[in-house]
Enzyme design. Structure first.
Site, short mmCIF file in Angstrom:
data_model
loop_
_atom_site.label_atom_id
_atom_site.label_comp_id
_atom_site.label_asym_id
_atom_site.label_seq_id
_atom_site.Cartn_x
_atom_site.Cartn_y
_atom_site.Cartn_z
N ARG A 105 -19.06 -16.51 25.99
CA ARG A 105 -19.57 -16.46 24.61
C ARG A 105 -18.51 -16.92 23.62
O ARG A 105 -18.81 -17.61 22.64
CB ARG A 105 -20.06 -15.04 24.29
N CYS A 140 -14.57 -12.58 24.07
CA CYS A 140 -15.76 -11.79 24.40
C CYS A 140 -15.39 -10.88 25.56
O CYS A 140 -14.30 -10.31 25.58
CB CYS A 140 -16.96 -12.68 24.68
#
Length: 301
Positions: free
Chosen positions: A261, A256
């Protein structure tokens, strides 16, 4: 399977708040830890919030002990090992993690798996799920950690769970490789970098868009989680990946902006028993500093 998800191969690793409450109350539960276990809240500069109210018995781990500026990559192996030992974590300790942000907890979960902790569990729904269920909190500093002298196994046991920029570049050349961008569409398309401290816009050429969440919110994983922060059905996530050409048998690395994430996507793939998976730790933050930025082509799927 009371308190667990039947659609997951590693169903023990995503317990519900109800299961954790019973465990803390000393009530017999399925898939109870077989030996020593530790509960941690994971946050970023949120010690004050933890002290104002946390799940009873939880210690606190700050992500600043897990990653470092300027690229927010993992700390050295020595520093990671020291953090685990001072918090009483060996390779055979069951570790249950939660956060006010599930992404912070996922970052810790991924790095503990990289280290070689065999039984890492992530509370489905996190801190908010615990509150919604009406369970009690305790205030204050929490329990004093009981340090251990040895990890008890080779460290790190799963270095393959983490790749660097050179390995990410090599993965793009592999016919069975998939470098997967866990970023919003606007980040992937080069509309925004997503971060105040990342100037470059665009994405890695050849990367597959694995989606993330709402545009304008790098903390959103709405493609992967329900509005209450619990994991969506594994079949729904698998279909999302399949649409992007991401399959279980591939060598898959998630990334990410910096790592949070990507760590959640990794953990969910691990729950589904995907075997050849990793996190590209540098992510867009590092790649964009050493490679020319590029935007994806085409329109949003």
């Amino acid at each position: 399977m009371h308190g667990f998800r039947p659609d997951l191969a590693r169903w023990r690793q995503l317990p519900s708040p109800a299961w954790l409450a019973r465990l803390l109350d000393g009530v017999p539960v399925p898939a109870a830890p077989g030996g020593a276990w530790r509960l941690f809240e994971v946050g970023c500069d949120s010690l004050a919030a933890y002290q104002s109210g946390h799940i009873p018995g939880a210690g606190y781990i700050d992500t600043n002990r897990l990653e470092r500026q300027p690229l927010w990559n993992k700390v050295s192996d020595d520093a990671l090992l020291a953090l685990l030992l001072e918090n009483g974590v060996r390779h055979d300790t069951t570790v249950i993690l939660y956060g006010r942000s599930s992404l912070a907890a996922a970052r810790a979960a991924h790095l503990m798996l990289y280290a070689g902790v065999a039984d890492v569990r992530l509370l489905d729904g996190g801190f908010d799920g615990w509150l919604r269920a009406g369970h009690a909190l305790e205030q204050g500093a929490g329990p004093l950690p009981q340090a251990v002298a040895s990890f008890g196994a080779a460290f790190p046991a799963r270095p393959d769970f983490l790749i660097d920029t050179a390995q990410a570049r090599e993965l793009l050349r592999q016919p069975d490789g998939a470098l997967v961008s866990i970023r919003t569409w606007q980040e992937h398309a080069g509309v925004t970098s997503g971060y105040s401290y990342i100037d470059a816009r665009g994405d890695i050429p050849g990367a597959r868009w694995g989606r993330a969440g709402n545009d304008g919110d790098v903390h959103s994983m709405s493609e992967y989680q329900h509005a209450d922060g619990t994991m969506k059905p594994s079949a729904e996530i698998s279909a999302l990946w399949r649409q992007a050409g991401i399959e279980p048998g591939q060598r898959t690395a998630f990334y990410c902006g910096t790592g949070w994430r990507a760590s959640l996507a990794f953990f969910y793939a691990w729950l589904m028993d995907w075997e050849r998976i990793s996190v590209y730790d540098g992510g867009w933050c590092e790649w964009s500093r050493v490679n020319p930025p590029a935007s994806c082509s085409g329109s949003r799927p």
